[in-house]
Design a protein around this motif. Structure first.
Motif, mmCIF file in Angstrom:
data_model
loop_
_atom_site.group_PDB
_atom_site.id
_atom_site.type_symbol
_atom_site.label_atom_id
_atom_site.label_comp_id
_atom_site.label_asym_id
_atom_site.label_seq_id
_atom_site.Cartn_x
_atom_site.Cartn_y
_atom_site.Cartn_z
ATOM 1 N N SER A 470 -7.701 -7.146 5.013
ATOM 2 C CA SER A 470 -7.855 -6.357 3.787
ATOM 3 C C SER A 470 -6.757 -5.305 3.788
ATOM 4 N N LEU A 471 -5.913 -5.317 2.761
ATOM 5 C CA LEU A 471 -4.773 -4.401 2.670
ATOM 6 C C LEU A 471 -4.912 -3.506 1.456
ATOM 7 N N TRP A 472 -4.820 -2.214 1.696
ATOM 8 C CA TRP A 472 -4.814 -1.218 0.625
ATOM 9 C C TRP A 472 -3.417 -0.608 0.524
ATOM 10 N N CYS A 473 -3.036 -0.233 -0.690
ATOM 11 C CA CYS A 473 -1.786 0.484 -0.939
ATOM 12 C C CYS A 473 -2.080 1.669 -1.859
ATOM 13 N N GLY A 474 -1.314 2.714 -1.731
ATOM 14 C CA GLY A 474 -1.496 3.871 -2.598
ATOM 15 C C GLY A 474 -1.496 5.165 -1.807
ATOM 16 N N GLU A 475 -1.400 6.254 -2.523
ATOM 17 C CA GLU A 475 -1.322 7.572 -1.903
ATOM 18 C C GLU A 475 -2.166 8.556 -2.717
ATOM 19 N N PRO A 476 -3.455 8.665 -2.423
ATOM 20 C CA PRO A 476 -4.332 9.503 -3.247
ATOM 21 C C PRO A 476 -3.974 10.988 -3.229
ATOM 22 N N ILE A 477 -3.300 11.458 -2.187
ATOM 23 C CA ILE A 477 -2.936 12.875 -2.099
ATOM 24 C C ILE A 477 -1.595 12.978 -1.397
ATOM 25 N N ARG A 478 -0.772 13.926 -1.837
ATOM 26 C CA ARG A 478 0.535 14.147 -1.204
ATOM 27 C C ARG A 478 0.784 15.647 -1.110
#
Length: 823
Positions: A470-478
Motif C-alpha cells: 500500500s503506497l501513499w503520496c502527499g504532504e499534508p503539512i509542510r
C-alpha cells in the motif's frame, strides 16, 4: 539592557542554528546577566534555562560532590517558594517538565512549560537560583540520596569511563578525581557542610557568571521583557571566573574495565584536546569533523573488524574542548592497532580536505537553550562573526602525536591497577606500533535519479493498494524546516529477536547513514509489534537510492550480542523496556508493505522498490518464534541481577490505543508523579529514585511506577506502590474544572501541532501505520493526528480520569510487575 552588536535578529538565529523563520536577540543586563531570547514560531513550548558558569571541576578537592549537592539543594525550597518539591508539583500541574545538570564547568536548570506559564516559571527559576534555602535536615537527606546514587552508578560503565579518563590528566588537576560525591567525600559535619554550600553558592551564583535563555513561540519582544524583568532580580557580583588550568598530561593511553566487566563490552576513544582559543575556528573544525564522519572511515573499519559504532564529536563528555572519535567494539590489541592506524590516516585526509560545506545540524529545540546558555555564561560570543580569526587553522593540535587513547578493554591476564574509590581497573596502554594501513573503502554512493516535473499536489492520495503493498503520496503539512522529500517504508517482521535484528540493522547502516548525513540526508530505522520500518529525508534525486541501500542492509535474522545491553540506572533501564513491551499489544503480522512518499519524489520508483521488498519477504523462510521475557504472560517478571540495588516497577497498560486512553494515562501520570516521589523518598525513605512516567509501545499507552532502593527489598517496594495507589490514587485524580483546563493547556504544549517537520513526519507515519493495521483499513487518509488528539483532549471530562484512577486502584487495569534483586 544593551545589544552587543547590530546583527539582525533573523540572521543571528540562522547563525545560531535555529529553524528558518526564527529570531534571536542577546543582551547583557546592568547586573551583568547574559540573556538570550529565541522566537521560534512553530515551537509549542516555552523552554527556560538558567545556567551558571560553575561545575564540579570548580569545587574544593576536600569536598567533592559539593556542586552536585548544590544542584539537588536548589530544589529543596527557596525564599519565595519554601516547600521542598514545590517546583515539581507546580510544573506537574501544568503538564510541564524540568531537569537539572551539573557537568565539568556549568550547572543548569531547564524548564519546559506552556507559553502562558512562562512568566511565573521564570520567577520560580530565578528565585531558586538566587535565594535557595539550605535547611540542614533536608541537606542531610540529599547527602543520603547522592550517596545511594553513587553506589548504584558503580554498576554503570560511564562512571568508570570518567574515572579512567582522569588517568590521562595532570597530577593535582581536579579532573583526575571522581566528583560524583558520596558520604566519604562530603563533609560529615552537617552545620559545616551547610556553611560550605552557602559559601559556594554565594561565590558563584551571581549575575556576572550566569545566563538566562528562553526559546519558544512567544514574540521576541515579550521574551526580552520577561528576561529583563526577572533577570534583574539576580544578585550582581564581581567574583572573577575560575582559572581553569590545562587538564591534560602528556599524550598517552589508558586501558580500563569495570570491576565486573560485561562480556563483549569494549570501545576505543581517540582524543585530540583543544585549547579554548580554537573556538574561533568552529567552522573549520566542523568541516574536519564532517569529513571524518562521511562514511569512508566507517566503511573501511567495518569491513575489517565488523565495526558497530563510530561517533565523531567536538563536545565529548568529560573532556572539555576536544575532537574525539569513539569506536566499538575494540575487543583486542590487534583491533585497536587497526583502528588507530585507520583513524590517523583519516585525520590526515580530513585536515587536507575538510568537507567544504558541512551539513547543517538539525535544530534540537530541547538541547539548544542549554548549549547556548552554557556558552553565554562562560562569556563566549556565539553569533558575532569572528573578524579577528587567524587565517591559519590550528592543524598542529590534531597531529597524530597529540592523540590520547582511552580503551575500554575486556578483562585480560595483564596486571591491572585499581582505583580505590570506584573500583575501576586500569593500566597504562602505550599506543600500539604502526602497521600497514587498511585498504580504504569508498563510502556508499547515493546515485542521482532524474525526476519528472513536480506536480505540486500535496493532497494525500493512494496510487497503489492491494494485499501485498500500500503506497501513499502527499504532504499534508509542510513546516519551515521541511526537507525536499521524505520516504517512509514499513513491513511485517518476526517478533523473535527483534531487538537484536534492529541492532544489527543499525550496525549495517553505519557507513550509509554517515555518507547520507554528509550530503544533508537522514535515515532512521526502528521496529515495534507492527513490524520494522525506516524514515529517510533529504534530496529527492537521491532518496530512492538511500532507501534501497538501507533496505538491502536489513537482516532477516540476527543473534543477540552482549554489548547491545542498555546502561544507566536500573530504574531508567526498566522505563526504557516499557517502550518495547507487548503487554496488551496485539501484533499485526498480516500487514502489507506500507510506504509513504512526500515532497518531490518518484512514486513509480518507490512502488517498484516495494514490489522487490514484498518478493523478498515472501521468499524468505519464516524465523522461528521464541518467547522473550517481555512476551511472557506472567504478571510478575524477575530481572536477572544487573546491579546492587533493589527495584520494583508496576507497568500499567491503557485500555486501548485510542487518543482518549493516551490522554488519560498522561493526565494520571501528572497527577501522581510529584506525590509519589514525595511519599516514597521523603515520607517513607524507601529509595532515591521514585517516579511515575508515561510511555508508549507501538502507540499503546502505559505507565510505569518505579522505585529504586539500595536497601529495601522488592516485596516491600511493591507493597508501597500498591498502598500509594489504594490510598491516594483516586484522591489525586479528583480535578476541578479549572484544574482540568490548566492541565489540558499544559498537555497541548507537549503534544499539539508539531514543532519540526521531522516530528510531523514521525507522527503522520505512525498514525498511518496504526490505520493500516486495522481490518479492513479505512480508505481515506485520516485527519492530522495532532488535531484528532486535541479534539479528544478537549472532550475529555474530569470524571473519566477519576474512573481510570479507580480502576487502577481496584486492579481492573491490565498490569505487570518488574522486580530486581541483587545477587
Amino acid at each position: 539592557m544593551n545589544a552587543p552588536f547590530p546583527i539582525p535578529d533573523d540572521e543571528a538565529a540562522r547563525r545560531a542554528g535555529l529553524p528558518p523563520g526564527s529570531r534571536l536577540h542577546e543582551a547583557r543586563l546592568a547586573n551583568g546577566l547574559a540573556i538570550a531570547a529565541a522566537e521560534v514560531p512553530d515551537a509549542r513550548q516555552q523552554r527556560l534555562v538558567g545556567v551558571v558558569d560553575v561545575g564540579y571541576l570548580d569545587e574544593p578537592d576536600d569536598c567533592r560532590g559539593l556542586a552536585h549537592l548544590l544542584e539537588h539543594a536548589l530544589f529543596l525550597g527557596s525564599t519565595g517558594f519554601p516547600r521542598a518539591g514545590e517546583l515539581a508539583g507546580w510544573i506537574g500541574e501544568r503538564g510541564g517538565r524540568y531537569n537539572a545538570r551539573t557537568d565539568e564547568t556549568a550547572t543548569d536548570i531547564h524548564l519546559h512549560l506552556s507559553p502562558g506559564d512562562a512568566d511565573e516559571g521564570l520567577a520560580r527559576l530565578v528565585d531558586m537560583l538566587a535565594r535557595p534555602r539550605f535547611d540542614p535536615d533536608r541537606i542531610a537527606h540529599e547527602v543520603a540520596v547522592i550517596d545511594a546514587e553513587f553506589h548504584a552508578r558503580l554498576a554503570d560503565p560511564m562512571l568508570h569511563r570518567l574515572a579512567a579518563l582522569g588517568r590521562l590528566c595532570r597530577e593535582g588537576h581536579p579532573a583526575r578525581l571522581c566528583h560524583a560525591g558520596h558520604r566519604d567525600t562530603l563533609d560529615d559535619d552537617m552545620p559545616r557542610l551547610v556553611g560550605r554550600l552557602t559559601d559556594f553558592h554565594r561565590r558563584h551564583f551571581h549575575a556576572g557568571r550566569m545566563a538566562l535563555v528562553m526559546l519558544g513561540p512567544l514574540p521576541l519582544e515579550a521574551q526580552l521583557d520577561l528576561l529583563t524583568r526577572h533577570g534583574a532580580a539576580l544578585p550582581p557580583g564581581d567574583t572573577p571566573p575560575p582559572q581553569r588550568a590545562w587538564r591534560w598530561g602528556p599524550p598517552g593511553g589508558v586501558a580500563w574495565h569495570t570491576p565486573a566487566p560485561r562480556a563483549g563490552a569494549s570501545s576505543l576513544e581517540l582524543i585530540w584536546p583543544l585549547p579554548e582559543e580554537t573556538a574561533a575556528h568552529a567552522d573549520w573544525l566542523a568541516a574536519v569533523t564532517a569529513r571524518l564522519a562521511d562514511g569512508r572511515l566507517a566503511a573501511t573499519l567495518q569491513a575489517a573488524i565488523e565495526l558497530d559504532r563510530l561517533a565523531v564529536t567536538l563536545t565529548p563528555e568529560g573532556m572539555g574542548r576536544a575532537l574525539a572519535l569513539r569506536l566499538a567494539p575494540a575487543p583486542d590489541l590487534e583491533s585497536v592497532q587497526a583502528m588507530l592506524s585507520a583513524c590517523r590516516s583519516a585525520m590526515e585526509h580530513a585536515l587536507a580536505t575538510p568537507l567544504p560545506t558541512p551539513p547543517a545540524a538539525t535544530a534540537d529545540l530541547d538541547a539548544w537553550p542549554r548549549r547556548h546558555g552554557v556558552q553565554l555564561a562562560a562569556g563566549h560570543d556565539l553569533t558575532r562573526a569572528a573578524a579577528d580569526t587567524p587565517v591559519e587553522p590550528p592543524r598542529a593540535w590534531l597531529a597524530p602525536g597529540q592523540c590520547r587513547l582511552l580503551w575500554q578493554s575486556p578483562a585480560t591476564p595483564h596486571r591491572w591497577s585499581t582505583l580505590v574509590e570506584t573500583g575501576t581497573a586500569w593500566r597504562i596502554q602505550p599506543p600500539p606500533s604502526e602497521n600497514a594501513p587498511l585498504p580504504w573503502r569508498a563510502p556508499p554512493a547515493l546515485n542521482v535519479r532524474p525526476l519528472g516535473p513536480d506536480t505540486g499536489d500535496p493532497a494525500p492520495r493512494r496510487p497503489r493498494h492491494d494485499e501485498r503493498l500500500s503506497l501513499w503520496c502527499g504532504e499534508p503539512i509542510r513546516l519551515a524546516d521541511a526537507p525536499a522529500a521524505s520516504l517512509c517504508l514499513g513491513w511485517p517482521a518476526p517478533a523473535a529477536h527483534q531487538a537484536a535484528r534492529l541492532a544489527q540493522w543499525r550496525r549495517n547502516l553505519l557507513p550509509l547513514r554517515q555518507a547520507a548525513a554528509s550530503q544533508g540526508m537522514r535515515i532512521h530505522c526502528a521496529g515495534d509489534v507492527r513490524g520494522d520500518w525506516l524514515i529517510a529525508t533529504g534530496t529527492a534525486e537521491r532518496l530512492d537510492a538511500l532507501v534501497e541501500l538501507a533496505v538491502a542492509c536489513w537482516p532477516e535474522r540476527a543473534s543477540p550480542r552482549a554489548d547491545d545491553q542498555p546502561t544507566g540506572l536500573l530504574a531508567q533501564r526498566l522505563l526504557t523496556l516499557l517502550e518495547a513491551s507487548t503487554l496488551q499489544v496485539a501484533r499485526a503480522d498480516a500487514m502489507p508493505v506500507l510506504g509513504w512518499l512526500s515532497g518531490h519524489g518518484d512514486s513509480g520508483a518507490t512502488e517498484a522498490m516495494m514490489h522487490r521488498l514484498a518478493e523478498r519477504l515472501s521468499a524468505g523462510p519464516p524465523e522461528a518464534a521464541e518467547p522473550s521475557p517481555q512476551e511472557a504472560s506472567d504478571d510478575t517478571l524477575q530481572l536477572p541481577p544487573q546491579g546492587g540495588d533493589h527495584v520494583a516497577m508496576l507497568e500499567v497498560a491503557g485500555p486501548d490505543d485510542s487518543p482518549r486512553s493516551r490522554w488519560l494515562l498522561r493526565l494520571l501520570a501528572q497527577c501522581h508523579d510529584a506525590a509519589f516521589h514525595h511519599e516514597m523518598r521523603q515520607q517513607r525513605g524507601l529509595g532515591y529514585v521514585a517516579v511515575v512516567r508515561y510511555r508508549e509501545a507501538s502507540g499503546f499507552p502505559r505507565l510505569g511506577y518505579v522505585v529504586q532502593s539500595p536497601h529495601t527489598e522488592p516485596g516491600a517496594l511493591r507493597q508501597a506502590i500498591a498502598d500509594f495507589l489504594t490510598r491516594q490514587g483516586e484522591a489525586l485524580a479528583r480535578l476541578t474544572a479549572a484544574e482540568m483546563e490548566r492541565r489540558r493547556r499544559g498537555l497541548l504544549a507537549h503534544a499539539g501541532r508539531p514543532e519540526t517537520q521531522a516530528e510531523a513526519i514521525a507522527q503522520l507515519w505512525q498514525a498511518l501505520r496504526r490505520q493500516a493495521s486495522l481490518s479492513p483499513p479505512p480508505l481515506p487518509w485520516q485527519p492530522l493526528p495532532w488535531e484528532a488528539e486535541a479534539q479528544a483532549l478537549a472532550s475529555l471530562p474530569a470524571e473519566a480520569l477519576l474512573s481510570l484512577a479507580s480502576d487502577l486502584a481496584a486492579g481492573r487495569l491490565v498490569q505487570r510487575w518488574w522486580l530486581h534483586t541483587p545477587q
